[in-house]
Write an enzyme that holds these catalytic residues in place. Structure first.
Site, short mmCIF file in Angstrom:
data_model
loop_
_atom_site.label_atom_id
_atom_site.label_comp_id
_atom_site.label_asym_id
_atom_site.label_seq_id
_atom_site.Cartn_x
_atom_site.Cartn_y
_atom_site.Cartn_z
CB ILE A 210 45.85 -10.65 -39.20
CG1 ILE A 210 46.45 -9.34 -39.61
CG2 ILE A 210 47.03 -11.68 -38.91
CD1 ILE A 210 47.15 -8.46 -38.60
CG PHE A 211 43.02 -15.00 -36.97
CD1 PHE A 211 43.16 -16.25 -36.54
CD2 PHE A 211 42.97 -13.82 -35.91
CE1 PHE A 211 43.73 -16.43 -35.16
CE2 PHE A 211 43.45 -14.06 -34.82
CZ PHE A 211 43.82 -15.23 -34.36
CD GLN B 63 49.27 -16.40 -39.69
OE1 GLN B 63 49.25 -17.44 -39.51
NE2 GLN B 63 50.14 -15.72 -40.25
CG HIS C 250 83.59 -12.15 -68.76
ND1 HIS C 250 84.06 -12.06 -67.31
CD2 HIS C 250 82.53 -12.87 -68.91
CE1 HIS C 250 83.32 -12.82 -66.76
NE2 HIS C 250 82.52 -13.72 -67.59
CD GLU C 251 80.14 -13.52 -71.76
OE1 GLU C 251 79.96 -14.86 -71.82
OE2 GLU C 251 79.49 -13.01 -70.70
CG HIS D 147 83.08 -17.57 -70.06
ND1 HIS D 147 83.63 -18.21 -68.78
CD2 HIS D 147 82.42 -16.56 -69.59
CE1 HIS D 147 83.11 -17.52 -67.69
NE2 HIS D 147 82.49 -16.42 -68.19
CG ASP E 57 81.54 -16.41 -64.59
OD1 ASP E 57 80.40 -16.86 -65.12
OD2 ASP E 57 82.20 -15.52 -65.37
ZN ZN Z 1 81.19 -15.08 -67.03
#
Ligand code: ZN
Ligand code: ADP
Length: 608
Positions: free
Chosen positions: A150-151, A154, A436-437, A440, A512
């Protein structure tokens, strides 16, 4: 459905060293456990063998005593195991005695009765007990080993390695840094100083101590720092600010001390501290981690103030969050030089693409100029990554050389993710994505400030179900309010189309919405674009600071942001209602052929 998002992969290289050492540490842990298990296993096996051949059950031992066949018994204090020498056998046997006291009594009475048995009692022997000691120590050994690991993780024990890796003189020079001509010119002075410190000392010139490089990740800050070291032919020692932040208090400060100790030995040299904001953020909070940061930061300040004039060490630090930095860092004699490393412009991108393609086999049809045009806003690291991806894609496609298509595919892969043709999508989802596209794309077509559509697709890529790509043909330094408002409309065009056509909305618009909300919020709180609130910076302010500007100002900010979004959504819907024919046309085309390219898209609007 993702508009445009970029991943930066450039941190990967940096972490590789770390990963390596973690791997080694892991292997060591496994090895130690294996060895321990084997050792105990061997001992146990030996025990078992002994048991098989040489043990004598207690009842048998009593019988032998009765039969007057026992010559000698050897006992060890604190152990129930006794050694027995029988008269008729050469070999010693061992036996476990449940009650040693009773057994001793028995032997003593037997001896009195004439059955002479020699009884020896030995002090506890360490040797005899090694197996059991080992077994009992095993957990402790493993714990200690784990602690050490662990050291190491670290970074305590790793220091030597970190520096070995970095103190080697780098071969990077200014030639490897594309673009950034002005920034390089500024650095030449530092190179000269590292080469001939006496020259400056004679003149009585104050030497720069620290240089702070501002810029997005991947813009080449590390690269330019290495190039300075390379040009001046001095060692380059580097560490990341996050490496100073430790679980154990005080460790950060001691690492800073060690770092500078090392540098003093190697001077003239360059110390590079990446992500300095991790240690140098403003000292105002109250948490425990914060006070650790302060110690680390204070140590850094002490070290920098303590430079002797003849020490030729230059500290170069990098951050992408200059506003976070503690002002103390910027005082004279510390990081008094600040240089902004911008994302590359068109020419810079072309230069970077040239540098990173020089070692690759490019086909003649590759047009780096057009790639540079399509990648506005990309950092050097992203461009380098694109060319590497292109090489991989070309290999997969079994091309002789990297072709233009390979690079374009790589650009898409880096921006929207990998095409996932094999993913099965229901017809319903396809229709949703198509609208949807198309939403846009159609909306942006009617927004004067928005870029032209380059490609619309409903083939899933990365996390996106589909995407609309825009042509970015120029580098912009300023974005107007009108443009931002129209950007909001374009972003919400996808959701608006879903609502309009399917009378239902989906989760597909989440990215979006995220982007739109961020833009709207920044318009109000960062760019002062709200009429009623005026040009005031409200970003990252505490509630009481915002209260200064009036009662309920927080509510007003919220209202303004909401109004921007509402307006944009309404506008998107209106545009789609007005151009419903185009929306249907494009969505249907998408459903049929999955992709619509720039030319096809333009053809839909020829009648206008
Ligand atoms: Zn979109
Ligand atoms: P930062 O330190 O700003 O996060 P890096 O210097 O680590 O960025 O850049 C990562 C990689 O990106 C570099 O190793 C290099 O391959 C590429 N790169 C970035 N900027 C440039 C540039 N201006 N010229 C050439 N390569 C660059």
């Amino acid at each position: 459905m993702k508009e445009k998002g970029k991943k930066s992969n450039n941190k990967e290289n940096k972490n590789e060293n770390k990963k390596d050492s973690k791997l080694i540490v892991g292997l060591v842990i496994i090895l130690i456990i294996l060895i321990a298990v084997t050792i105990t296993g061997v001992f146990m096996m030996k025990d078992k063998e002994k048991e098989d051949e040489k043990t004598l059950a207690y009842t048998d031992l009593i019988k032998q005593v009765d039969a007057q066949n026992v010559e000698e018994v050897e006992m060890t204090v604190g152990s129930t195991t006794v050694k027995v020498k029988l008269k008729d056998q050469e070999e010693e046997k061992t036996s476990i005695v449940p009650n040693t006291e009773a057994f001793i009594n028995l032997i003593q009475t037997e001896s009195l009765d004439g059955n002479e048995i020699k009884l020896t009692q030995k002090p506890r022997s360490v040797l005899v007990q090694i197996p059991s000691i080992l077994v009992s120590l095993l957990p402790t050994i493993i714990m200690v080993a784990l602690f050490v690991m662990i050291f190491k993780l670290q970074g305590l024990g790793e220091k030597g390695k970190v520096y070995e890796e970095t103190e080697r003189k780098t071969k990077v020079t200014f030639k490897d840094v594309a673009g950034l001509e002005e920034e390089k010119a500024e650095m030449i002075e530092i190179v000269d100083f590292l080469k001939k410190p006496e020259k400056y000392a004679k003149m009585g010139a104050k030497i720069p101590r620290g240089v702070l490089l501002y810029g997005k990740p991947g813009t080449g800050k590390t690269l330019i720092a290495k190039a300075i070291a390379g040009e001046a032919n001095v060692p380059f020692i580097s560490m990341s600010g996050s490496e100073f932040i430790e679980m154990f208090a005080g460790l950060g400060a001691s690492r800073v001390r060690k770092l500078f100790e090392k540098a003093r030995k190697l001077a003239p040299c360059i110390i590079f501290i990446d992500e300095i904001d991790a240690i140098g953020s403003r000292r105002n909070s109250n948490g425990g981690a914060e006070s650790e940061n302060n110690q680390t930061l204070n140590q850094l300040l002490v070290e920098m103030d303590g430079f002797e004039s003849e020490e030729t060490i230059i500290v170069i630090a990098a951050t992408n969050r200059p506003e976070m930095l503690d002002k103390a860092l910027l005082r004279p004699g510390r990081f008094d030089r600040q240089i902004t490393i911008p994302t590359p412009d068109l020419r810079g991108r072309l230069e970077i693409l040239k540098i990173h393609s020089s070692d690759k086999r490019l086909s003649e049809d590759v047009n780096l100029e057009s790639i540079a045009e399509d990648t506005a806003g990309f950092t050097g690291a992203e461009l380098a990554n694109i060319l590497n991806e292109a090489a991989i894609i070309a290999t997969k496609n079994e091309h002789e050389e990297i072709e233009n298509d390979d690079i374009e595919e790589a650009v898409k892969k880096v921006t929207v993710g990998l095409e996932k043709k094999e993913r099965v999508i229901s017809d319903k989802d396809k229709k949703l994505t198509a609208y949807h596209e198309a939403g846009h794309a159609v909306v942006s077509r009617y927004l004067p400030t928005q870029a032209n559509v380059k490609e619309v697709s409903i083939i899933p890529r990365g996390v996106a179900g589909g995407y609309t790509m825009y042509k970015t043909d120029e580098d912009k330094y300023y974005i107007s309010k009108t443009e931002m408002k129209e950007k909001l409309i374009a972003l919400l065009g996808g959701r608006a189309a879903e609502k309009l056509v399917l009378d239902d909305i989906s989760t597909g618009a989440s990215n979006d919405i995220e982007v739109a909300t961020k833009i709207a919020r920044e318009m109000v709180t960062k760019y002062g674009m709200s009429e009623s609130l005026g040009p005031i910076d409200f970003q990252g302010k505490e509630p009481y600071e915002i209260q200064m500007f009036g009662e309920n100002i927080g509510d007003k900010i919220g209202q303004e942001v909401k109004q921007l979004i509402d307006e944009a959504y309404e506008n998107a819907q209106q545009l789609l209602i007005a151009h419903r024919d185009k929306l249907d046309l494009i969505a249907q085309t998408l459903l049929r052929q999955e992709k619509v390219n720039e030319k096809e898209f333009a053809r839909f609007f020829e009648d206008e």
